[in-house]
Design a protein around this motif. Structure first.
Motif, PDB file in Angstrom:
ATOM      1  N   LEU A 137       0.857  -1.180   0.000  1.00  0.00           N
ATOM      2  CA  LEU A 137       0.000   0.000   0.000  1.00  0.00           C
ATOM      3  C   LEU A 137       0.898   1.236   0.000  1.00  0.00           C
ATOM      4  O   LEU A 137       1.364   1.685   1.051  1.00  0.00           O
ATOM      5  N   PRO A 138       1.160   1.808  -1.178  1.00  0.00           N
ATOM      6  CA  PRO A 138       2.088   2.948  -1.261  1.00  0.00           C
ATOM      7  C   PRO A 138       1.665   4.136  -0.424  1.00  0.00           C
ATOM      8  O   PRO A 138       2.515   4.937  -0.014  1.00  0.00           O
ATOM      9  N   THR A 139       0.378   4.280  -0.152  1.00  0.00           N
ATOM     10  CA  THR A 139      -0.097   5.449   0.582  1.00  0.00           C
ATOM     11  C   THR A 139      -0.294   5.184   2.073  1.00  0.00           C
ATOM     12  O   THR A 139      -0.929   5.982   2.768  1.00  0.00           O
ATOM     13  N   ILE A 140       0.233   4.085   2.575  1.00  0.00           N
ATOM     14  CA  ILE A 140       0.100   3.802   4.003  1.00  0.00           C
ATOM     15  C   ILE A 140       0.778   4.916   4.804  1.00  0.00           C
ATOM     16  O   ILE A 140       1.805   5.456   4.393  1.00  0.00           O
ATOM     17  N   ASP A 141       0.198   5.302   5.918  1.00  0.00           N
ATOM     18  CA  ASP A 141       0.848   6.261   6.805  1.00  0.00           C
ATOM     19  C   ASP A 141       0.424   5.983   8.240  1.00  0.00           C
ATOM     20  O   ASP A 141      -0.464   5.166   8.500  1.00  0.00           O
ATOM     21  N   HIS A 142       1.082   6.663   9.159  1.00  0.00           N
ATOM     22  CA  HIS A 142       0.822   6.370  10.566  1.00  0.00           C
ATOM     23  C   HIS A 142      -0.568   6.804  10.999  1.00  0.00           C
ATOM     24  O   HIS A 142      -1.106   6.280  11.966  1.00  0.00           O
ATOM     25  N   ASP A 143      -1.181   7.748  10.261  1.00  0.00           N
ATOM     26  CA  ASP A 143      -2.537   8.170  10.625  1.00  0.00           C
ATOM     27  C   ASP A 143      -3.538   7.022  10.482  1.00  0.00           C
ATOM     28  O   ASP A 143      -4.450   6.867  11.303  1.00  0.00           O
ATOM     29  N   ILE A 144      -3.382   6.224   9.429  1.00  0.00           N
ATOM     30  CA  ILE A 144      -4.274   5.080   9.221  1.00  0.00           C
ATOM     31  C   ILE A 144      -4.141   4.094  10.379  1.00  0.00           C
ATOM     32  O   ILE A 144      -5.136   3.575  10.900  1.00  0.00           O
ATOM     33  N   ILE A 145      -2.890   3.853  10.797  1.00  0.00           N
ATOM     34  CA  ILE A 145      -2.660   2.914  11.895  1.00  0.00           C
ATOM     35  C   ILE A 145      -3.257   3.451  13.188  1.00  0.00           C
ATOM     36  O   ILE A 145      -3.873   2.708  13.966  1.00  0.00           O
ATOM     37  N   GLN A 146      -3.116   4.732  13.425  1.00  0.00           N
ATOM     38  CA  GLN A 146      -3.687   5.327  14.641  1.00  0.00           C
ATOM     39  C   GLN A 146      -5.207   5.210  14.645  1.00  0.00           C
ATOM     40  O   GLN A 146      -5.815   4.957  15.695  1.00  0.00           O
ATOM     41  N   GLN A 147      -5.828   5.385  13.485  1.00  0.00           N
ATOM     42  CA  GLN A 147      -7.276   5.207  13.406  1.00  0.00           C
ATOM     43  C   GLN A 147      -7.666   3.776  13.783  1.00  0.00           C
ATOM     44  O   GLN A 147      -8.667   3.548  14.474  1.00  0.00           O
ATOM     45  N   ALA A 148      -6.869   2.826  13.318  1.00  0.00           N
ATOM     46  CA  ALA A 148      -7.147   1.420  13.623  1.00  0.00           C
ATOM     47  C   ALA A 148      -7.007   1.146  15.120  1.00  0.00           C
ATOM     48  O   ALA A 148      -7.835   0.440  15.716  1.00  0.00           O
ATOM     49  N   VAL A 149      -5.966   1.702  15.730  1.00  0.00           N
ATOM     50  CA  VAL A 149      -5.753   1.508  17.166  1.00  0.00           C
ATOM     51  C   VAL A 149      -6.933   2.060  17.961  1.00  0.00           C
ATOM     52  O   VAL A 149      -7.450   1.415  18.884  1.00  0.00           O
ATOM     53  N   GLU A 150      -7.368   3.256  17.596  1.00  0.00           N
ATOM     54  CA  GLU A 150      -8.501   3.870  18.296  1.00  0.00           C
ATOM     55  C   GLU A 150      -9.772   3.051  18.108  1.00  0.00           C
ATOM     56  O   GLU A 150     -10.568   2.885  19.040  1.00  0.00           O
ATOM     57  N   ALA A 151      -9.964   2.514  16.896  1.00  0.00           N
ATOM     58  CA  ALA A 151     -11.165   1.717  16.628  1.00  0.00           C
ATOM     59  C   ALA A 151     -11.183   0.445  17.471  1.00  0.00           C
ATOM     60  O   ALA A 151     -12.246  -0.017  17.905  1.00  0.00           O
ATOM     61  N   LEU A 152     -10.002  -0.136  17.711  1.00  0.00           N
ATOM     62  CA  LEU A 152      -9.933  -1.371  18.490  1.00  0.00           C
ATOM     63  C   LEU A 152     -10.239  -1.158  19.966  1.00  0.00           C
ATOM     64  O   LEU A 152     -10.410  -2.119  20.714  1.00  0.00           O
ATOM     65  N   SER A 153     -10.318   0.090  20.398  1.00  0.00           N
ATOM     66  CA  SER A 153     -10.726   0.365  21.771  1.00  0.00           C
ATOM     67  C   SER A 153     -12.233   0.201  21.945  1.00  0.00           C
ATOM     68  O   SER A 153     -12.720   0.026  23.064  1.00  0.00           O
ATOM     69  N   LYS A 154     -12.968   0.234  20.832  1.00  0.00           N
ATOM     70  CA  LYS A 154     -14.425   0.157  20.889  1.00  0.00           C
ATOM     71  C   LYS A 154     -15.006  -0.994  20.077  1.00  0.00           C
ATOM     72  O   LYS A 154     -16.196  -1.283  20.200  1.00  0.00           O
ATOM     73  N   HIS A 155     -14.176  -1.630  19.241  1.00  0.00           N
ATOM     74  CA  HIS A 155     -14.663  -2.691  18.370  1.00  0.00           C
ATOM     75  C   HIS A 155     -13.751  -3.907  18.460  1.00  0.00           C
ATOM     76  O   HIS A 155     -12.567  -3.793  18.783  1.00  0.00           O
ATOM     77  N   ASP A 156     -14.311  -5.076  18.128  1.00  0.00           N
ATOM     78  CA  ASP A 156     -13.533  -6.312  18.169  1.00  0.00           C
ATOM     79  C   ASP A 156     -12.619  -6.451  16.962  1.00  0.00           C
ATOM     80  O   ASP A 156     -11.539  -7.037  17.056  1.00  0.00           O
ATOM     81  N   VAL A 157     -13.089  -5.947  15.825  1.00  0.00           N
ATOM     82  CA  VAL A 157     -12.370  -6.102  14.563  1.00  0.00           C
ATOM     83  C   VAL A 157     -12.333  -4.768  13.841  1.00  0.00           C
ATOM     84  O   VAL A 157     -13.305  -4.014  13.857  1.00  0.00           O
ATOM     85  N   VAL A 158     -11.198  -4.471  13.221  1.00  0.00           N
ATOM     86  CA  VAL A 158     -11.106  -3.313  12.340  1.00  0.00           C
ATOM     87  C   VAL A 158     -10.547  -3.792  11.005  1.00  0.00           C
ATOM     88  O   VAL A 158      -9.621  -4.607  10.970  1.00  0.00           O
ATOM     89  N   LEU A 159     -11.142  -3.317   9.911  1.00  0.00           N
ATOM     90  CA  LEU A 159     -10.716  -3.711   8.566  1.00  0.00           C
ATOM     91  C   LEU A 159     -10.464  -2.472   7.721  1.00  0.00           C
ATOM     92  O   LEU A 159     -11.238  -1.508   7.763  1.00  0.00           O
ATOM     93  N   GLY A 160      -9.401  -2.514   6.934  1.00  0.00           N
ATOM     94  CA  GLY A 160      -9.125  -1.466   5.966  1.00  0.00           C
ATOM     95  C   GLY A 160      -9.467  -1.989   4.581  1.00  0.00           C
ATOM     96  O   GLY A 160      -8.707  -2.768   4.009  1.00  0.00           O
ATOM     97  N   PRO A 161     -10.604  -1.613   4.014  1.00  0.00           N
ATOM     98  CA  PRO A 161     -11.032  -2.153   2.723  1.00  0.00           C
ATOM     99  C   PRO A 161     -10.174  -1.646   1.563  1.00  0.00           C
ATOM    100  O   PRO A 161      -9.799  -0.473   1.520  1.00  0.00           O
ATOM    101  N   ALA A 162      -9.867  -2.548   0.644  1.00  0.00           N
ATOM    102  CA  ALA A 162      -9.113  -2.205  -0.562  1.00  0.00           C
ATOM    103  C   ALA A 162     -10.049  -2.189  -1.768  1.00  0.00           C
ATOM    104  O   ALA A 162     -11.113  -2.815  -1.753  1.00  0.00           O
ATOM    105  N   HIS A 163      -9.657  -1.479  -2.798  1.00  0.00           N
ATOM    106  CA  HIS A 163     -10.492  -1.328  -3.990  1.00  0.00           C
ATOM    107  C   HIS A 163     -10.793  -2.666  -4.663  1.00  0.00           C
ATOM    108  O   HIS A 163     -11.824  -2.805  -5.332  1.00  0.00           O
TER     109      HIS A 163
END
Length: 254
Positions: A137-163
């Motif tokens: 994923l050429p456009t990966i950045d730490h902001d995406i990972i931080q969003q995932a970490v925050e989501a895991l505080s409230k959800h069991d699973v987090v998914l990043g959908p691809a095209h």
């Protein structure tokens, strides 16, 4: 995953790259699935139009991008899940330059089994949240990972959908092996089937923003065309130069 047993067994585990809970500060793990950049072993779906050497060069640059873009993360241990072996010199270089742990992927043709094993290993190491990403994923950045970490505080699973119908990230806060069973890998049904299974298992799920990874020749053309424009600030200069060089070569081959 650290085995139980006597002191000799535990010592052997640490020599293979295991880490005890006392040695790490973070409670969150980011596992990056990485193949050694060997021609004919990586990015084979890009050949043609690329040669195996070109595909391997691109892959190696994307791996470096992933580690460079996630380096600013705080409170997260980064782990490279190596294939075919963490003894490859490429992985030793990554560990030395990017402060990552090296774990080996299990030798299984089923991607789901390999991911399930890595999640089990991470939770056995007492990580409270664990995410797996690829290196395409050429456009990966730490902001995406931080969003995932925050989501895991409230959800069991987090998914990043691809095209393409897959996902570029999956995160869990507990071991859930059933989530990886009966998935039609390498199809456009991966994320929809994963969502169905999560619902059946009674798991709460959060989706991240849609992204485009780099698996096919269409993806390659997209990034070649877009990297000098809208994506310039999100792709490393090294990978942008590779896209530029590949574009020139592909035009010459027509």
């Amino acid at each position: 995953m650290e085995p139980s047993g006597n002191r000799k067994t535990r010592k052997a585990f640490h020599q293979r790259g295991g880490t005890s809970r006392r040695e790490k500060q973070a409670n969150t793990a980011l596992i990056v699935f990485v193949k050694a950049p060997a021609p004919g072993y990586v990015k084979t779906r890009l050949c043609p139009p690329l040669t195996p050497d070109e595909a391997a060069t691109l892959h190696g640059s994307l791996v470096l991008d992933t580690l460079e873009h996630t380096r600013p993360l705080v409170g997260i241990d980064r782990i490279v899940a190596c294939a075919p072996s963490k003894q490859h010199p490429f992985f030793h270089a990554l560990a030395a330059r990017h402060t990552v742990q090296l774990w080996e992927q299990v030798p299984d043709d089923d991607l789901g089994q390999r991911m399930s094993h890595m999640f089990d290993a991470a939770f056995t190491q007492h990580y409270l949240k664990t995410m797996i990403i690829g290196s395409d994923l050429p456009t990966i950045d730490h902001d995406i990972i931080q969003q995932a970490v925050e989501a895991l505080s409230k959800h069991d699973v987090v998914l990043g959908p691809a095209h393409d119908g897959g996902y570029y990230l999956i995160g869990l806060n507990c071991s859930t092996p059933g989530l990886f069973s009966e998935i039609p890998w390498s199809t456009n049904h991966v994320i929809s089937r994963t969502q169905e299974i999560a619902e059946t298992l009674g798991l709460t799920l959060k989706l991240l923003p849609l992204q485009r990874d780099l698996d096919t020749s269409d993806d390659l053309q997209y990034y070649i065309q877009e990297s000098p424009k809208a994506l310039r600030q999100r792709i490393s200069s090294r990978t942008s130069q590779i896209f530029k060089t590949l574009n020139t070569r592909l035009v010459d081959r027509e």
